[in-house]
Design a protein around this motif. Structure first.
Motif, PDB file in Angstrom:
ATOM      1  N   THR A  49       0.838  -1.204   0.000  1.00  0.00           N
ATOM      2  CA  THR A  49       0.000   0.000   0.000  1.00  0.00           C
ATOM      3  C   THR A  49       0.871   1.251   0.000  1.00  0.00           C
ATOM      4  O   THR A  49       0.572   2.231  -0.678  1.00  0.00           O
ATOM      5  N   SER A  53       1.176   4.027  -2.973  1.00  0.00           N
ATOM      6  CA  SER A  53       0.930   5.436  -2.666  1.00  0.00           C
ATOM      7  C   SER A  53       2.122   6.305  -3.066  1.00  0.00           C
ATOM      8  O   SER A  53       1.952   7.407  -3.606  1.00  0.00           O
ATOM      9  N   LEU A  56       2.186   6.619  -6.829  1.00  0.00           N
ATOM     10  CA  LEU A  56       1.159   7.552  -7.284  1.00  0.00           C
ATOM     11  C   LEU A  56       1.588   8.991  -7.031  1.00  0.00           C
ATOM     12  O   LEU A  56       1.342   9.885  -7.841  1.00  0.00           O
ATOM     13  N   SER A  80      -4.168   9.832 -11.664  1.00  0.00           N
ATOM     14  CA  SER A  80      -3.707   9.391 -10.345  1.00  0.00           C
ATOM     15  C   SER A  80      -4.887   9.051  -9.431  1.00  0.00           C
ATOM     16  O   SER A  80      -4.792   8.154  -8.592  1.00  0.00           O
ATOM     17  N   ALA A  84      -5.587   5.395  -7.856  1.00  0.00           N
ATOM     18  CA  ALA A  84      -5.772   5.246  -6.411  1.00  0.00           C
ATOM     19  C   ALA A  84      -7.022   4.420  -6.102  1.00  0.00           C
ATOM     20  O   ALA A  84      -7.023   3.597  -5.185  1.00  0.00           O
ATOM     21  N   ASN A  87      -6.250   0.837  -6.863  1.00  0.00           N
ATOM     22  CA  ASN A  87      -5.336   0.371  -5.830  1.00  0.00           C
ATOM     23  C   ASN A  87      -6.088   0.035  -4.544  1.00  0.00           C
ATOM     24  O   ASN A  87      -5.840  -0.993  -3.906  1.00  0.00           O
ATOM     25  N   ASN A 145       1.531  15.908  -1.370  1.00  0.00           N
ATOM     26  CA  ASN A 145       2.010  14.605  -1.796  1.00  0.00           C
ATOM     27  C   ASN A 145       3.057  14.055  -0.837  1.00  0.00           C
ATOM     28  O   ASN A 145       3.026  12.894  -0.451  1.00  0.00           O
ATOM     29  N   VAL A 197      -8.760   5.429   0.938  1.00  0.00           N
ATOM     30  CA  VAL A 197      -8.366   5.658  -0.454  1.00  0.00           C
ATOM     31  C   VAL A 197      -9.570   5.537  -1.377  1.00  0.00           C
ATOM     32  O   VAL A 197      -9.802   6.384  -2.253  1.00  0.00           O
ATOM     33  N   SER A 201     -11.063   8.800  -3.364  1.00  0.00           N
ATOM     34  CA  SER A 201     -10.927   8.785  -4.826  1.00  0.00           C
ATOM     35  C   SER A 201     -12.290   8.590  -5.495  1.00  0.00           C
ATOM     36  O   SER A 201     -12.571   9.202  -6.528  1.00  0.00           O
TER      37      SER A 201
END
Length: 290
Positions: A49, A53, A56, A80, A84, A87, A145, A197, A201
């Motif tokens: 994970t 991350s 990304l 992105s 996410a 993911n 970020n 996440v 997202s």
């Protein structure tokens, strides 16, 4: 003009942290298979994970350099967000497999090599500390970020500590059920991260309002603060990414108000009070007299 001089530096830090995490993730999977430790494999899943991350975040910096074109008028930032979301779904699958294996091992305990497990867990702890140091040095902690990546790595320290504790218990007592029990703890950490996440997202992909934005409060604020503004309507707010909120609206002016002055005041107010800099404003035509 915005200063982008920090982007290469942050991009390099993210890349180093991703490399450290990715390489040791593979080593931890190998160590988990050799030692028979589910806790190590679960921690490797959590490191996955973090690796995703970090990649990304790195991809976000790379894509930020590419300009929008006629086919992608918002550029490539939304990629992105989509990655996410996928993911996050994959993390649920990984967590489900670890949980199923943990239940199986609790009912049928397996031998675990505590010594191998201990050394691999200690290596994971060192790698996470090093990755966290790389991300936080240099005073760029305010970058979203970088800050998010550092929080992910810091969370992974818990998985390494859990594996370390399990190894010590097995070495000292020989009680192997501690391994699947602590792997379930790591699974809960993974699920918490995965759900956040997916929720964030998914909200962006569904064109939901930016985080913290309340259309009702914004409209009331503008009516009371902007001279010459009579009413606000047809408000639509969404985000291209978490850092790029957008807004469109229709406004009705008081008689003899100057449209350009009112628009400028609205834009300034929205940026200062509501954190939205990209705004499209349409002035409603006055109703015909008589």
């Amino acid at each position: 003009m915005h200063d982008h001089s920090h982007i290469p530096r942050n991009e390099k830090k993210i890349a180093i942290a991703a490399a450290l995490t990715g390489v040791f993730m593979v080593a931890e999977v190998a160590g988990g298979i050799i030692s028979g430790s589910l806790a190590l494999i679960a921690d490797a899943g959590h490191m996955l994970t973090d690796f995703a991350s970090l990649m990304l975040a790195w991809l976000g910096f790379r894509l930020a350099r590419r300009p929008a074109d006629w086919k992608r008028t918002y550029g490539f930032d939304r990629f992105s967000v989509l990655a996410a979301f996928v993911n996050g779904l994959a993390l649920f699958v990984i967590a489900g497999w670890i949980l199923w294996e943990a239940i199986h091992r609790l009912t049928a305990p397996q031998a675990v090599l505590g010594g191998v497990m201990l050394w691999v867990a200690m290596g994971g702890l060192v790698v996470n500390i090093l990755a966290f140091w790389v991300l936080t040095r240099g005073g760029d902690g305010e970058n979203l970020n970088v800050r998010a990546a550092a929080l992910h790595v810091m969370g992974d320290l818990l998985g390494s500590v859990a594996a370390l504790v399990a190894a010590l218990v097995i070495i000292w007592t020989g009680w192997t059920p501690i391994d699947p029990i602590l792997s379930v703890v790591v699974v809960l950490i993974i699920l918490r991260s995965a759900w956040k996440v997916i929720a964030q997202s998914g909200h962006i992909l569904l064109e939901g309002a930016p985080e913290g934005f309340d259309r009702r409060q914004m409209e009331e604020d503008l009516r009371g603060a902007i001279p010459g503004l009579r009413d606000v309507s047809h408000v639509h707010a969404w985000s291209v990414t978490q850092e790029r909120p957008m807004l469109t609206m229709m406004i009705e002016l008081q008689p003899d108000s100057e449209p350009s002055v009112v628009k400028a005041a609205i834009r300034a107010r929205l940026e200062q009070r509501h954190g939205i800099a990209h705004v499209t404003i349409e002035v409603e035509d006055p109703a015909p007299q008589g």
